[in-house]
Design a protein around this motif. Sequence first.
Motif, PDB file in Angstrom:
ATOM      1  N   ILE A   1       0.778  -1.232   0.072  1.00  0.00           N
ATOM      2  CA  ILE A   1       0.014   0.076   0.056  1.00  0.00           C
ATOM      3  C   ILE A   1       0.846   1.282   0.177  1.00  0.00           C
ATOM      4  O   ILE A   1       0.181   2.386  -0.128  1.00  0.00           O
ATOM      5  CB  ILE A   1      -0.793   0.051   1.429  1.00  0.00           C
ATOM      6  N   LEU A   2       2.224   1.132   0.079  1.00  0.00           N
ATOM      7  CA  LEU A   2       3.183   2.042  -0.071  1.00  0.00           C
ATOM      8  C   LEU A   2       4.004   2.088  -1.279  1.00  0.00           C
ATOM      9  O   LEU A   2       4.393   0.767  -1.612  1.00  0.00           O
ATOM     10  CB  LEU A   2       3.975   2.292   1.214  1.00  0.00           C
ATOM     11  N   THR A   3       4.629   2.969  -1.786  1.00  0.00           N
ATOM     12  CA  THR A   3       5.557   3.054  -2.815  1.00  0.00           C
ATOM     13  C   THR A   3       7.028   2.340  -2.414  1.00  0.00           C
ATOM     14  O   THR A   3       7.303   2.333  -1.262  1.00  0.00           O
ATOM     15  CB  THR A   3       5.795   4.041  -3.465  1.00  0.00           C
ATOM     16  N   ALA A   4       7.542   1.930  -3.234  1.00  0.00           N
ATOM     17  CA  ALA A   4       8.917   1.245  -2.913  1.00  0.00           C
ATOM     18  C   ALA A   4       9.890   2.196  -2.471  1.00  0.00           C
ATOM     19  O   ALA A   4      10.490   2.064  -1.291  1.00  0.00           O
ATOM     20  CB  ALA A   4       9.452   0.712  -4.146  1.00  0.00           C
ATOM     21  N   GLU A   5       9.719   3.583  -2.665  1.00  0.00           N
ATOM     22  CA  GLU A   5      10.546   4.708  -2.057  1.00  0.00           C
ATOM     23  C   GLU A   5      10.088   4.939  -0.769  1.00  0.00           C
ATOM     24  O   GLU A   5      11.012   5.071   0.114  1.00  0.00           O
ATOM     25  CB  GLU A   5      10.236   6.156  -2.913  1.00  0.00           C
ATOM     26  N   SER A   6       8.848   4.897  -0.321  1.00  0.00           N
ATOM     27  CA  SER A   6       8.343   5.066   0.980  1.00  0.00           C
ATOM     28  C   SER A   6       8.849   3.839   1.960  1.00  0.00           C
ATOM     29  O   SER A   6       9.304   4.010   3.263  1.00  0.00           O
ATOM     30  CB  SER A   6       6.910   5.071   1.146  1.00  0.00           C
ATOM     31  N   VAL A   7       8.834   2.412   1.516  1.00  0.00           N
ATOM     32  CA  VAL A   7       9.370   1.580   2.003  1.00  0.00           C
ATOM     33  C   VAL A   7      10.738   1.511   2.485  1.00  0.00           C
ATOM     34  O   VAL A   7      11.245   1.093   3.413  1.00  0.00           O
ATOM     35  CB  VAL A   7       8.844   0.360   1.326  1.00  0.00           C
ATOM     36  N   ARG A   8      11.491   2.099   1.335  1.00  0.00           N
ATOM     37  CA  ARG A   8      12.834   2.092   1.561  1.00  0.00           C
ATOM     38  C   ARG A   8      13.213   3.127   2.637  1.00  0.00           C
ATOM     39  O   ARG A   8      14.083   2.914   3.469  1.00  0.00           O
ATOM     40  CB  ARG A   8      13.574   2.735   0.090  1.00  0.00           C
ATOM     41  N   LYS A   9      12.381   4.273   2.575  1.00  0.00           N
ATOM     42  CA  LYS A   9      12.645   5.336   3.699  1.00  0.00           C
ATOM     43  C   LYS A   9      12.317   4.790   5.301  1.00  0.00           C
ATOM     44  O   LYS A   9      13.054   5.118   5.914  1.00  0.00           O
ATOM     45  CB  LYS A   9      11.838   6.678   3.435  1.00  0.00           C
ATOM     46  N   MET A  10      11.377   4.184   5.222  1.00  0.00           N
ATOM     47  CA  MET A  10      10.852   3.508   6.575  1.00  0.00           C
ATOM     48  C   MET A  10      11.909   2.452   7.042  1.00  0.00           C
ATOM     49  O   MET A  10      12.215   2.428   8.459  1.00  0.00           O
ATOM     50  CB  MET A  10       9.706   3.015   6.414  1.00  0.00           C
ATOM     51  N   THR A  11      12.563   1.849   6.233  1.00  0.00           N
ATOM     52  CA  THR A  11      13.587   0.772   6.596  1.00  0.00           C
ATOM     53  C   THR A  11      14.941   1.157   6.459  1.00  0.00           C
ATOM     54  O   THR A  11      15.813   0.301   6.584  1.00  0.00           O
ATOM     55  CB  THR A  11      13.093  -0.756   5.815  1.00  0.00           C
ATOM     56  N   GLU A  12      15.242   2.420   5.942  1.00  0.00           N
ATOM     57  CA  GLU A  12      16.901   2.641   5.923  1.00  0.00           C
ATOM     58  C   GLU A  12      17.470   2.621   6.897  1.00  0.00           C
ATOM     59  O   GLU A  12      17.097   3.288   8.076  1.00  0.00           O
ATOM     60  CB  GLU A  12      16.742   4.218   4.981  1.00  0.00           C
ATOM     61  N   TYR A  13      18.687   2.051   6.859  1.00  0.00           N
ATOM     62  CA  TYR A  13      19.544   1.988   8.014  1.00  0.00           C
ATOM     63  C   TYR A  13      20.715   3.134   8.022  1.00  0.00           C
ATOM     64  O   TYR A  13      21.267   3.436   7.004  1.00  0.00           O
ATOM     65  CB  TYR A  13      20.390   0.482   8.024  1.00  0.00           C
ATOM     66  N   PHE A  14      20.722   3.975   9.175  1.00  0.00           N
ATOM     67  CA  PHE A  14      21.836   4.878   9.247  1.00  0.00           C
ATOM     68  C   PHE A  14      22.874   4.579  10.052  1.00  0.00           C
ATOM     69  O   PHE A  14      23.984   4.321   9.539  1.00  0.00           O
ATOM     70  CB  PHE A  14      21.276   6.301   9.739  1.00  0.00           C
ATOM     71  N   ASP A  15      22.560   4.035  11.352  1.00  0.00           N
ATOM     72  CA  ASP A  15      23.571   3.582  12.378  1.00  0.00           C
ATOM     73  C   ASP A  15      22.747   3.147  13.591  1.00  0.00           C
ATOM     74  O   ASP A  15      21.558   3.306  13.415  1.00  0.00           O
ATOM     75  CB  ASP A  15      24.374   4.733  12.911  1.00  0.00           C
TER      76      ASP A  15
END
Length: 432
Positions: free
Chosen positions: A337-351
Amino acid sequence: MKLRPSHLLGITLALIAAFAALHICTRDRGENRPGEPERRFRNLNATLTNEMSDTSDLSGLDRNVRNFMSRWNLQGASLSIMRNDSLVYSKGYGWADETAGVEMNPGIILRMASVSKLVTAVGIMTLCERGDLSLDSKVFGPEGILCDTLYTSEIRDKNYYSITVEHLLRHQGGFKAGASDPLFSTRVLMRQHKWDTPPDARQLLASQLRKRLSFVPGTSQSYSNLGYLILSMVIEKVTGEPYEEWMQENVLRRAGCLDFHIAHNYYAEKYRNETRYHMQDNDPPVDEYNNSGRLVERCYGGNDIRALSGAGAWVASSAELALLVASIDGRDEVPDILTAESVRKMTEYFDENTYALGWNDTKPTGEWTRTGTLSGTTALIKYYPDGECWIFISNTGTWVGPRLSSSTSELFRKCREKYSGKLPHRDFFYPD
């Protein structure tokens, strides 16, 4: 044959009733927006049974879960396992409500505590995709989303004006965690402000805006329930609708989740298929959250659960929670229900020190974690790089509090080692 007016009226009413039934049936299966793939999910909570997951190959898994519950004195629990967006296992253990003679089963809904924050984050990302706000939208100030005079007139610390939606999602808004959490300090706030009734969200937020922030937004992080309550208010302000109703219609039903609700505070108010909550035997009664002077069981009146809103008040079954995760995981088997970009932002690893959006923790390997702990319940979602997702929700509070999540993670690890290869190839999400 000539029809009388009374006959025409009867036919008309019958057609209206038939259309309404068809409309309700369509809505109950999850609504699709233009351009979205068609979804034909079954009503999970109405159709799943414990027996559907019974298999001799997994009897050891059942035994491990029951031993875990005995170790921690859990009255009841729900476990759902998803592999590659297919629900392959969903079962209840122990009692949903022993007094009423109701055993736990996959259709029972339970408080999920802070797993609710993941639900709220999906709502925020939905609004971002629609262009109604962005992650860098300012929350407060004359140009902010919550620009009501009730709020702007209370702000003394100008750092509030720099708080963004993303800051709140990542617990970087400047609010300090700990014993002073306003969402769990209702009685103290009522005495301080001489309120006769518990504060609503607007009163509570206005009282907090008079205080200085603990750090400049975006420069540090501190886990904040208040931040996600504010995000719930942002959703209401942007949409013009109550948070629960908008989320149900615009997020949850789109994912096929039909039985998500905001919790009530007392047993007498529970939903028809909701579990009964418990505290450990040595947990003493506490003062009721509304300063009534009564002593209550901590999980029924010790805190204003409903007032937590999108920070911690959702109830759902582990099966429908799995369906929501399948709808935001970037896999194709269940359309997101979300775009691939939104999923990427939600699960992005920083540190390891930066919270993900809605998730507690995401790792560069692709493992995602969301925990929840509240009086009377604990919840854990573990999404693994190999496509498996394990979800466990209990109806009993424990003296170890959040540490139970670590123990549940270890349970998952051991069970995955022994039983992942024995999980059947099937999918309870879709009808045969």
